[in-house]
Design an enzyme around this catalytic site. Sequence first.
Site, PDB file in Angstrom:
ATOM      1  N   HIS A   1       0.833  -1.211   0.000  1.00 64.21           N
ATOM      2  CA  HIS A   1       0.000   0.000   0.000  1.00 64.21           C
ATOM      3  C   HIS A   1       0.865   1.256   0.000  1.00 64.21           C
ATOM      4  O   HIS A   1       0.600   2.208  -0.764  1.00 64.21           O
ATOM      5  CB  HIS A   1      -0.906  -0.031   1.238  1.00 64.21           C
ATOM      6  CG  HIS A   1      -1.708   1.211   1.443  1.00 64.21           C
ATOM      7  ND1 HIS A   1      -3.012   1.347   1.005  1.00 64.21           N
ATOM      8  CD2 HIS A   1      -1.393   2.394   2.048  1.00 64.21           C
ATOM      9  CE1 HIS A   1      -3.457   2.548   1.323  1.00 64.21           C
ATOM     10  NE2 HIS A   1      -2.500   3.201   1.963  1.00 64.21           N
ATOM     11  N   GLU A   2       1.902   1.272   0.827  1.00 64.27           N
ATOM     12  CA  GLU A   2       2.773   2.453   0.891  1.00 64.27           C
ATOM     13  C   GLU A   2       3.547   2.643  -0.413  1.00 64.27           C
ATOM     14  O   GLU A   2       3.737   3.770  -0.877  1.00 64.27           O
ATOM     15  CB  GLU A   2       3.734   2.334   2.072  1.00 64.27           C
ATOM     16  CG  GLU A   2       3.059   2.243   3.432  1.00 64.27           C
ATOM     17  CD  GLU A   2       2.100   3.386   3.693  1.00 64.27           C
ATOM     18  OE1 GLU A   2       2.325   4.492   3.168  1.00 64.27           O
ATOM     19  OE2 GLU A   2       1.119   3.184   4.417  1.00 64.27           O
TER      20      GLU A   2
ATOM     21  N   HIS B   1       1.505   4.407  -2.945  1.00 65.97           N
ATOM     22  CA  HIS B   1       1.544   5.864  -2.791  1.00 65.97           C
ATOM     23  C   HIS B   1       2.758   6.444  -3.531  1.00 65.97           C
ATOM     24  O   HIS B   1       2.659   7.491  -4.179  1.00 65.97           O
ATOM     25  CB  HIS B   1       1.626   6.239  -1.311  1.00 65.97           C
ATOM     26  CG  HIS B   1       0.314   6.170  -0.592  1.00 65.97           C
ATOM     27  ND1 HIS B   1      -0.811   6.826  -1.037  1.00 65.97           N
ATOM     28  CD2 HIS B   1      -0.045   5.530   0.559  1.00 65.97           C
ATOM     29  CE1 HIS B   1      -1.817   6.591  -0.191  1.00 65.97           C
ATOM     30  NE2 HIS B   1      -1.374   5.813   0.764  1.00 65.97           N
TER      31      HIS B   1
ATOM     32  N   GLU C   1      -6.206   7.171  -0.917  1.00 58.44           N
ATOM     33  CA  GLU C   1      -6.083   5.961  -0.103  1.00 58.44           C
ATOM     34  C   GLU C   1      -6.793   4.782  -0.762  1.00 58.44           C
ATOM     35  O   GLU C   1      -6.279   3.655  -0.759  1.00 58.44           O
ATOM     36  CB  GLU C   1      -6.665   6.204   1.295  1.00 58.44           C
ATOM     37  CG  GLU C   1      -5.846   7.152   2.161  1.00 58.44           C
ATOM     38  CD  GLU C   1      -4.466   6.610   2.477  1.00 58.44           C
ATOM     39  OE1 GLU C   1      -4.301   5.372   2.572  1.00 58.44           O
ATOM     40  OE2 GLU C   1      -3.524   7.428   2.591  1.00 58.44           O
TER      41      GLU C   1
END
Length: 203
Positions: A111-112, A115, A188
Amino acid sequence: LVGSRFGEQGLFIAFIFGGLMNVIAYFFSDKIALVSMQAQEVDAAAAPDLHEMVTRLSKNAGLPMPRIYICPHDAPNAFATGRNPRKAAVAVTRGALSILSYDELEGVMAHELAHVKNRDTLTSCVAATIAGAISMLGHMAYMAALFGGGGGRNDREGGMNPLVGLLMLIFAPIAATLIQLAISRSREYVADADGARIAGSPD
């Protein structure tokens, strides 16, 4: 207050100030975030499993290898920072390392990295600049309504009702915050979807 003295140029001044603050944040956000979290950079020898995981996920995402940091905090958390993929860093707290399983941690790190791949630091800075300009514009409108009189042109044409200025002072920051939160939440959701693909991609 300064912008209100320049009439139609007030919005331009608001964007200049908002942009300047967020340009500084954009270029130094990684250092600010890592220092505030007391993060320590780790290599393959210090954190072999984490390093192998991030290396593999970075290859899946088509990203350069980011710097890896561990933060000495018990609260489970992780974040990515850096103004572009070449300057990226990912950090995770000791709390997250201690309570998350390998698969759970892999999902968090994917997930990071999503980003990073989507350049969400840049998106956040643009959103913050717009939000800051809207908030400052509301403040300037209020100050113009209070102090823009004195028998000038605005008075002869009716000027701005102080009540309208007060409402702008109250609701402009609220609107700016809602816009910023909406953009943040949408990024997100995108990172969740992209992170799942990164974690599930073949080596």
